[in-house]
Structures are given as structure tokens and as C-alpha cells.
Design an enzyme around this catalytic site. Sequence first.
Site, PDB file in Angstrom:
ATOM      1  N   GLY A   1      44.280  39.862  27.890  1.00  0.00           N
ATOM      2  CA  GLY A   1      43.288  40.476  28.766  1.00  0.00           C
ATOM      3  C   GLY A   1      43.811  41.728  29.446  1.00  0.00           C
TER       4      GLY A   1
ATOM      5  N   GLN B   1      37.247  35.676  32.391  1.00  0.00           N
ATOM      6  CA  GLN B   1      36.988  34.371  33.018  1.00  0.00           C
ATOM      7  C   GLN B   1      35.602  33.815  32.703  1.00  0.00           C
ATOM      8  OE1 GLN B   1      39.023  32.352  34.432  1.00  0.00           O
ATOM      9  NE2 GLN B   1      40.783  33.632  34.954  1.00  0.00           N
TER      10      GLN B   1
ATOM     11  N   SER C   1      40.379  37.158  26.716  1.00  0.00           N
ATOM     12  CA  SER C   1      41.763  36.692  26.574  1.00  0.00           C
ATOM     13  C   SER C   1      41.765  35.254  26.067  1.00  0.00           C
ATOM     14  CB  SER C   1      42.442  36.772  27.945  1.00  0.00           C
ATOM     15  OG  SER C   1      43.716  36.180  27.864  1.00  0.00           O
ATOM     16  N   ALA C   2      42.526  35.010  24.985  1.00  0.00           N
ATOM     17  CA  ALA C   2      42.479  33.705  24.318  1.00  0.00           C
ATOM     18  C   ALA C   2      42.955  32.545  25.184  1.00  0.00           C
ATOM     19  CB  ALA C   2      43.328  33.757  23.043  1.00  0.00           C
TER      20      ALA C   2
ATOM     21  N   CYS D   1      48.956  35.060  39.491  1.00  0.00           N
ATOM     22  CA  CYS D   1      50.009  36.064  39.414  1.00  0.00           C
ATOM     23  C   CYS D   1      50.424  36.576  40.785  1.00  0.00           C
ATOM     24  CB  CYS D   1      49.594  37.215  38.498  1.00  0.00           C
ATOM     25  SG  CYS D   1      47.862  37.559  38.518  1.00  0.00           S
TER      26      CYS D   1
END
Length: 385
Positions: A70, A179, A199-200, A325
Site C-alpha cells: 500500500g 482498509q 495492499s494484500a 506504525c
Amino acid sequence: MRIYFDHNATTPVDPSAADVMMRVLRDEYGNASSVHRLGQQAKSVMDEARSAVSTLIGAEPSELVFTSGGTEADNFALRGAAEALEPTGRKHLIATSIEHEAVLVTLKALARRGWRTTLLPVGESGIVSPDALKDALTDDTAIVSVMHANNELGTIQPVAELAAIARSKGALFHTDAVQSVAKIPINVRELGVDLLSLSAHKFNGPKGAGALWIKRGTRIVPILTGGKHERTRRAGTENVPAIAGMGVAAERGRAKLGTEAAGVAALRDRLEREILSRIPGTVVNGAREPRVPNTTNISFDRIEAESLLIALDLEGIAVSTGAACSSGTLEPSHVLRAMGLPTHRAQNSIRFSLGAGNTDAEIDYLLEKLPKTVEKLRSLTGARR
Ligand code: PLP
């Protein structure tokens, strides 16, 4: 007991995706650019994945560029479109104050290159208003970037409406759908956007794989230059095993969208309802609708979120405070601050993000442990005062 309520940080890899990844890693190791049979085998693995991922978002396979996730997709969208649009003289970029760092920090980098940037405010709902975008748009706005679902709150932004407003002023529209993909149905044409990031590892695929969907005809230049991979839009030998895993996860994600999403929503609603009723001084942050079905973000009065996170971890329950994060620091979440919440409320919020593997028994366990843990932490804080 180990309970995982942190699916917005990452999800477990679907076993069938892991199986395919192992097969490709071991046996189908060709370079997808090679002409020989092993190379063509790898290419066909990628074609299959490309088709599965594009079907998940209602796109054409040729419009999809595989990325390392992502963050790269967001960087590609913003930096690639900014560079392509610089010759038009438009040098204004609009995003929201609740974007992921992948967008916010990239905006700062573009600002250093002379771009004017505007961050749209959000109120306590955590939802951007179309009027705020109308007010911010100018004749030199080149790109508008608004995330689809917020990672901390789960709130869904009115992307279709915002995209129509941006496009009426001739601006490109990017949405970070990291998301929302595979949590709610997504169709890029219905959203009316030009660029979409995914994003996987947020939908039971592997980490380090993602994609940027680029509507045909969109002005964008590569940010990774080199070989002619991905139709010369993203250089570098592709991570074929991870892409294969993403393809399987996309297929499974699409199949599960209806039934499993409803099951996850029922669990989340129960968890939320019971916490609010059993624990005094709790409140849900952000609007409850529209929201992705798996997320709730709750403030616990007179609790420091990090302490609660650690106490729950000791009970075997994984949750998060704000974005994964940025945890590890005691900085209040930029999303909750942008909503105008007082610092204490931004510092005492916990995100519960559920997934298809969660069960009612796990919610029972949480509801058994959480009230006692909160009470204990509150009594410790009270004793210190
Ligand atoms: N955008 C959003 C909204 C996210 O939640 C995340 C991950 O937390 C990213 C982008 C970055 O994705 P990746 O971890 O694949 O780089």
C-alpha cells in the site's frame, strides 16, 4: 488463549494463499519476463492474480500495476501523478488530515518540491465533508487524495461524491482503499476515481504485495525506473509468489464479502455494545455509520491506552492504539487529534479490528477480562493521584 483483534494492522495469511505461494516459490521460480517455459509459467501465475485482483475492484486487468504494498501504491499515485502533471502548471494537492502516513509524509515531500498542499479537516464524525473539498479546490488543484476507509476508525469517506466534485474541476482523484478492499464491495467505476491503492496483507494475503489501479488514460509516470516490467509502469522483477498469494486472497475475499462481512459486523457490534454498557466512561470515536464492518475505536476514560494494550496482551488479547506504525510512541493519534478530540481522549483510545476467524467465544473472553482490567488500571491511576 490467543485472540487477534488487530486485523487493520495486518491479517493472517489465508492457508490456500500460503499453499499457492509455497508452490510458486518452490516450483514456478521463473522470471516472468523470460521467454522460456518457466518464465511463461510465472507470467501466467501473474496473469491469473491480476485478473482476480481486478475482478475484486471491478477493474480491467491491464489497468493494474503490482507494487510492494500500500505504501508504494500511495507513493506511486501521488509522486507519479504529480510529476506527470507538473507541466500543466497545476501545483496544488489536496488530501485529508486523517490519511495514512504513506500519503501524509509523501505530501510533505511534494511540498518541499514546490507543491502547495491542503489538508481537509474532519469533524468529530471522522468523515470529510464534500463542502470542505469544494472550498479547498482551486483552478490549480491537480490531485485530490482521500482515503476510502480510515484505518483507525473504520469510517468510510463519501469517495464517489468527492471524486465527482474533484473531477468537475479537472483534478485527478486518488483513493487509498487499503482498509476497504475485501471488507466492503468496491467498484472503481462506481467510485469514479482515477487511482486506487490496495495492499494484500490487509485481506489475508502476504505482506509486501499490493497494487495501484490506474484508470486507462490517466497521466502518471513511473517512480521506479529500469526495465519494462508492468508495461513500463513499474520496473523491477516481480515478486511472483507474493503476487500469486494476493491473487488467491483476492478471490477468496470476493467470495466471502457478503456472508463473512455480515458475521464480522455482528461480532463487532456485540463487542461495542457490551463494552459501552458494561464499562462506564467509554465512548466510540467517530461516526458509527458508514463504517467498515470490522472496526471500532473506543476511548476509555482515565486509562492510558498503552497500559491497557499491554494488560490485554498479557491476557492473550491483541489490540492496538491508533495506527500500528505509530504505536510505541505515546503521541496521540493524528486522526483523533484531527477530529478535535481533547488530548486525553485521543490518548486513551483502543482500536479493535476483527476478522473472519474471530468467534463469539473470543468476544466472551474479552468481555470477561476487559472490565476487570480497566477497573484495576483505573484504581492504580486513582491511587497515584
Ligand atoms: N494506507 C492505509 C490506510 C493503511 O492502513 C496502510 C497500512 O497500515 C497503508 C496504507 C500501508 O500499506 P502497506 O503496509 O502495504 O505498505
